[in-house]
Design a protein around this motif. Sequence first.
Motif, PDB file in Angstrom:
ATOM      1  N   ALA A  84      -6.273  -3.134   5.702  1.00  0.00           N
ATOM      2  CA  ALA A  84      -5.578  -3.032   6.984  1.00  0.00           C
ATOM      3  C   ALA A  84      -4.807  -4.312   7.297  1.00  0.00           C
ATOM      4  CB  ALA A  84      -6.571  -2.723   8.099  1.00  0.00           C
ATOM      5  N   ALA A  85      -5.298  -5.458   6.812  1.00  0.00           N
ATOM      6  CA  ALA A  85      -4.618  -6.727   7.071  1.00  0.00           C
ATOM      7  C   ALA A  85      -3.369  -6.906   6.207  1.00  0.00           C
ATOM      8  CB  ALA A  85      -5.575  -7.892   6.824  1.00  0.00           C
ATOM      9  N   SER A  86      -3.267  -6.130   5.149  1.00  0.00           N
ATOM     10  CA  SER A  86      -2.098  -6.223   4.271  1.00  0.00           C
ATOM     11  C   SER A  86      -0.881  -5.619   4.965  1.00  0.00           C
ATOM     12  CB  SER A  86      -2.374  -5.471   2.970  1.00  0.00           C
ATOM     13  OG  SER A  86      -1.202  -5.362   2.204  1.00  0.00           O
ATOM     14  N   PRO A  87       0.270  -6.323   4.965  1.00  0.00           N
ATOM     15  CA  PRO A  87       1.464  -5.797   5.648  1.00  0.00           C
ATOM     16  C   PRO A  87       1.941  -4.450   5.091  1.00  0.00           C
ATOM     17  CG  PRO A  87       1.814  -8.064   4.885  1.00  0.00           C
ATOM     18  CD  PRO A  87       0.487  -7.634   4.368  1.00  0.00           C
ATOM     19  N   SER A  88       1.765  -4.239   3.799  1.00  0.00           N
ATOM     20  CA  SER A  88       2.231  -2.988   3.195  1.00  0.00           C
ATOM     21  C   SER A  88       1.189  -1.880   3.251  1.00  0.00           C
ATOM     22  CB  SER A  88       2.634  -3.229   1.741  1.00  0.00           C
ATOM     23  OG  SER A  88       1.489  -3.608   0.983  1.00  0.00           O
ATOM     24  N   GLY A  89      -0.043  -2.225   3.651  1.00  0.00           N
ATOM     25  CA  GLY A  89      -1.103  -1.217   3.683  1.00  0.00           C
ATOM     26  C   GLY A  89      -1.714  -0.974   2.318  1.00  0.00           C
ATOM     27  N   THR A  90      -1.358  -1.792   1.335  1.00  0.00           N
ATOM     28  CA  THR A  90      -1.935  -1.684  -0.003  1.00  0.00           C
ATOM     29  C   THR A  90      -2.343  -3.073  -0.489  1.00  0.00           C
ATOM     30  OG1 THR A  90       0.201  -1.943  -1.094  1.00  0.00           O
ATOM     31  CG2 THR A  90      -0.514   0.296  -0.656  1.00  0.00           C
ATOM     32  N   VAL A  91      -3.323  -3.112  -1.376  1.00  0.00           N
ATOM     33  CA  VAL A  91      -3.710  -4.356  -2.029  1.00  0.00           C
ATOM     34  C   VAL A  91      -3.816  -4.091  -3.520  1.00  0.00           C
ATOM     35  CG1 VAL A  91      -4.925  -5.386  -0.064  1.00  0.00           C
ATOM     36  CG2 VAL A  91      -6.179  -3.954  -1.634  1.00  0.00           C
ATOM     37  N   SER A  92      -3.531  -5.112  -4.310  1.00  0.00           N
ATOM     38  CA  SER A  92      -3.601  -4.953  -5.762  1.00  0.00           C
ATOM     39  C   SER A  92      -5.054  -4.843  -6.197  1.00  0.00           C
ATOM     40  CB  SER A  92      -2.941  -6.147  -6.457  1.00  0.00           C
ATOM     41  OG  SER A  92      -3.718  -7.313  -6.252  1.00  0.00           O
ATOM     42  N   ASN A  93      -5.248  -4.362  -7.418  1.00  0.00           N
ATOM     43  CA  ASN A  93      -6.577  -4.212  -7.972  1.00  0.00           C
ATOM     44  C   ASN A  93      -7.290  -5.562  -8.025  1.00  0.00           C
ATOM     45  OD1 ASN A  93      -8.600  -2.555  -9.072  1.00  0.00           O
ATOM     46  ND2 ASN A  93      -8.067  -3.224 -11.138  1.00  0.00           N
ATOM     47  N   THR A  94      -6.592  -6.606  -8.491  1.00  0.00           N
ATOM     48  CA  THR A  94      -7.187  -7.943  -8.581  1.00  0.00           C
ATOM     49  C   THR A  94      -7.565  -8.466  -7.204  1.00  0.00           C
ATOM     50  OG1 THR A  94      -4.998  -8.298  -9.619  1.00  0.00           O
ATOM     51  CG2 THR A  94      -6.779  -9.625 -10.406  1.00  0.00           C
ATOM     52  N   GLU A  95      -6.690  -8.243  -6.235  1.00  0.00           N
ATOM     53  CA  GLU A  95      -6.952  -8.709  -4.872  1.00  0.00           C
ATOM     54  C   GLU A  95      -8.184  -8.007  -4.290  1.00  0.00           C
ATOM     55  OE1 GLU A  95      -4.420  -9.263  -0.708  1.00  0.00           O
ATOM     56  OE2 GLU A  95      -3.478  -8.317  -2.436  1.00  0.00           O
ATOM     57  N   LEU A  96      -8.276  -6.691  -4.493  1.00  0.00           N
ATOM     58  CA  LEU A  96      -9.417  -5.938  -3.972  1.00  0.00           C
ATOM     59  C   LEU A  96     -10.706  -6.400  -4.637  1.00  0.00           C
ATOM     60  CD1 LEU A  96     -10.420  -3.649  -2.125  1.00  0.00           C
ATOM     61  CD2 LEU A  96     -10.193  -2.133  -4.076  1.00  0.00           C
ATOM     62  N   LEU A  97     -10.697  -6.532  -5.966  1.00  0.00           N
ATOM     63  CA  LEU A  97     -11.911  -6.964  -6.660  1.00  0.00           C
ATOM     64  C   LEU A  97     -12.235  -8.417  -6.337  1.00  0.00           C
ATOM     65  CD1 LEU A  97     -11.514  -5.125 -10.075  1.00  0.00           C
ATOM     66  CD2 LEU A  97     -12.996  -4.532  -8.162  1.00  0.00           C
ATOM     67  N   GLY A  98     -11.218  -9.236  -6.067  1.00  0.00           N
ATOM     68  CA  GLY A  98     -11.453 -10.619  -5.646  1.00  0.00           C
ATOM     69  C   GLY A  98     -12.201 -10.675  -4.325  1.00  0.00           C
ATOM     70  N   HIS A  99     -11.801  -9.825  -3.380  1.00  0.00           N
ATOM     71  CA  HIS A  99     -12.511  -9.747  -2.096  1.00  0.00           C
ATOM     72  C   HIS A  99     -13.888  -9.125  -2.291  1.00  0.00           C
ATOM     73  CE1 HIS A  99      -9.493 -11.153   0.722  1.00  0.00           C
ATOM     74  NE2 HIS A  99      -8.582 -10.469   0.036  1.00  0.00           N
ATOM     75  N   SER A 122      -6.235   5.068  -5.249  1.00  0.00           N
ATOM     76  CA  SER A 122      -5.380   4.260  -6.100  1.00  0.00           C
ATOM     77  C   SER A 122      -3.954   4.783  -6.020  1.00  0.00           C
ATOM     78  CB  SER A 122      -5.892   4.359  -7.539  1.00  0.00           C
ATOM     79  OG  SER A 122      -5.103   3.575  -8.390  1.00  0.00           O
ATOM     80  N   CYS A 123      -2.995   3.869  -5.978  1.00  0.00           N
ATOM     81  CA  CYS A 123      -1.581   4.255  -5.985  1.00  0.00           C
ATOM     82  C   CYS A 123      -0.836   3.267  -6.883  1.00  0.00           C
ATOM     83  CB  CYS A 123      -1.009   4.278  -4.574  1.00  0.00           C
ATOM     84  SG  CYS A 123      -0.997   2.686  -3.756  1.00  0.00           S
ATOM     85  N   SER A 124       0.442   3.459  -7.066  1.00  0.00           N
ATOM     86  CA  SER A 124       1.198   2.603  -7.975  1.00  0.00           C
ATOM     87  C   SER A 124       1.202   1.141  -7.546  1.00  0.00           C
ATOM     88  CB  SER A 124       2.634   3.117  -8.120  1.00  0.00           C
ATOM     89  OG  SER A 124       3.272   3.114  -6.863  1.00  0.00           O
ATOM     90  N   GLU A 125       1.085   0.855  -6.242  1.00  0.00           N
ATOM     91  CA  GLU A 125       1.085  -0.513  -5.754  1.00  0.00           C
ATOM     92  C   GLU A 125      -0.304  -1.145  -5.767  1.00  0.00           C
ATOM     93  OE1 GLU A 125       2.254   1.971  -3.453  1.00  0.00           O
ATOM     94  OE2 GLU A 125       4.268   1.864  -4.256  1.00  0.00           O
ATOM     95  N   GLY A 126      -1.359  -0.359  -5.933  1.00  0.00           N
ATOM     96  CA  GLY A 126      -2.719  -0.868  -5.919  1.00  0.00           C
ATOM     97  C   GLY A 126      -3.646   0.097  -5.220  1.00  0.00           C
ATOM     98  N   TRP A 127      -4.348  -0.398  -4.200  1.00  0.00           N
ATOM     99  CA  TRP A 127      -5.288   0.426  -3.433  1.00  0.00           C
ATOM    100  C   TRP A 127      -4.813   0.607  -2.011  1.00  0.00           C
ATOM    101  CZ3 TRP A 127      -9.161   2.861  -5.849  1.00  0.00           C
ATOM    102  CH2 TRP A 127      -9.507   2.393  -7.118  1.00  0.00           C
ATOM    103  N   ARG A 128      -5.016   1.808  -1.501  1.00  0.00           N
ATOM    104  CA  ARG A 128      -4.586   2.180  -0.157  1.00  0.00           C
ATOM    105  C   ARG A 128      -5.750   2.939   0.503  1.00  0.00           C
ATOM    106  NH1 ARG A 128       0.575   3.390   1.978  1.00  0.00           N
ATOM    107  NH2 ARG A 128       1.400   2.522   0.065  1.00  0.00           N
ATOM    108  N   LEU A 129      -5.796   2.897   1.820  1.00  0.00           N
ATOM    109  CA  LEU A 129      -6.826   3.659   2.530  1.00  0.00           C
ATOM    110  C   LEU A 129      -6.561   5.142   2.376  1.00  0.00           C
ATOM    111  CD1 LEU A 129      -7.153   1.550   5.780  1.00  0.00           C
ATOM    112  CD2 LEU A 129      -8.780   1.672   3.906  1.00  0.00           C
ATOM    113  N   GLY A 130      -7.620   5.909   2.169  1.00  0.00           N
ATOM    114  CA  GLY A 130      -7.496   7.353   2.054  1.00  0.00           C
ATOM    115  C   GLY A 130      -7.833   8.001   3.382  1.00  0.00           C
ATOM    116  N   ALA A 131      -8.148   9.268   3.326  1.00  0.00           N
ATOM    117  CA  ALA A 131      -8.531   9.999   4.538  1.00  0.00           C
ATOM    118  C   ALA A 131      -9.916   9.560   4.975  1.00  0.00           C
ATOM    119  CB  ALA A 131      -8.525  11.497   4.256  1.00  0.00           C
ATOM    120  N   ALA A 132     -10.200   9.726   6.243  1.00  0.00           N
ATOM    121  CA  ALA A 132     -11.522   9.349   6.776  1.00  0.00           C
ATOM    122  C   ALA A 132     -12.595  10.233   6.160  1.00  0.00           C
ATOM    123  CB  ALA A 132     -11.531   9.486   8.284  1.00  0.00           C
ATOM    124  N   ALA A 133     -13.725   9.653   5.916  1.00  0.00           N
ATOM    125  CA  ALA A 133     -14.838  10.400   5.296  1.00  0.00           C
ATOM    126  C   ALA A 133     -15.611  11.186   6.331  1.00  0.00           C
ATOM    127  CB  ALA A 133     -15.789   9.434   4.604  1.00  0.00           C
TER     128      ALA A 133
END
Length: 133
Positions: A84-99, A122-133
């Motif tokens: 959510a803090a990412s301006p594009s709404g996506t984070v890379s795989n490395t960034e997500l695993l780093g966190h 997963s999307c072409s830019e990295g990881w994005r939030l999906g639908a609510a569980a």
Amino acid sequence: SNIPAPNSKRLSRQPDNQSTSSHITTKAKQSSVPASIPTSKSPPLPDYEAISKQSYQRLPRNLKMKATLPQLNVIFEQVYKVIAASPSGTVSNTELLGHAERIPDCNAGVVDVLKGLGVIRSCSEGWRLGAAA
């Protein structure tokens, strides 16, 4: 002879005081966003909702063995904040695993569980939030 004059009202398909150009102008004025302003490509982020017990119970056994429901909710809340803090709404795989490495009990297996739940995808830019569980 019964041929109507060219300017006869029977031949006119438009109301008396409107012309074709006024219809076009009216429709063009209805646009709410000017063409010069680019629109955002990222969809609005879904609201954070804790993973429900029902959603967790629908997971295959091999995914449930990787994390308990309370662990998943703590980890998902942190992952949600990162994405959510990412301006594009996506984070890379490395960034997500780093966190994820900084979150206790979080690893690539837990990310697989969150993906299985559909709360991240997963999307072409990295990881994005999906639908609510």
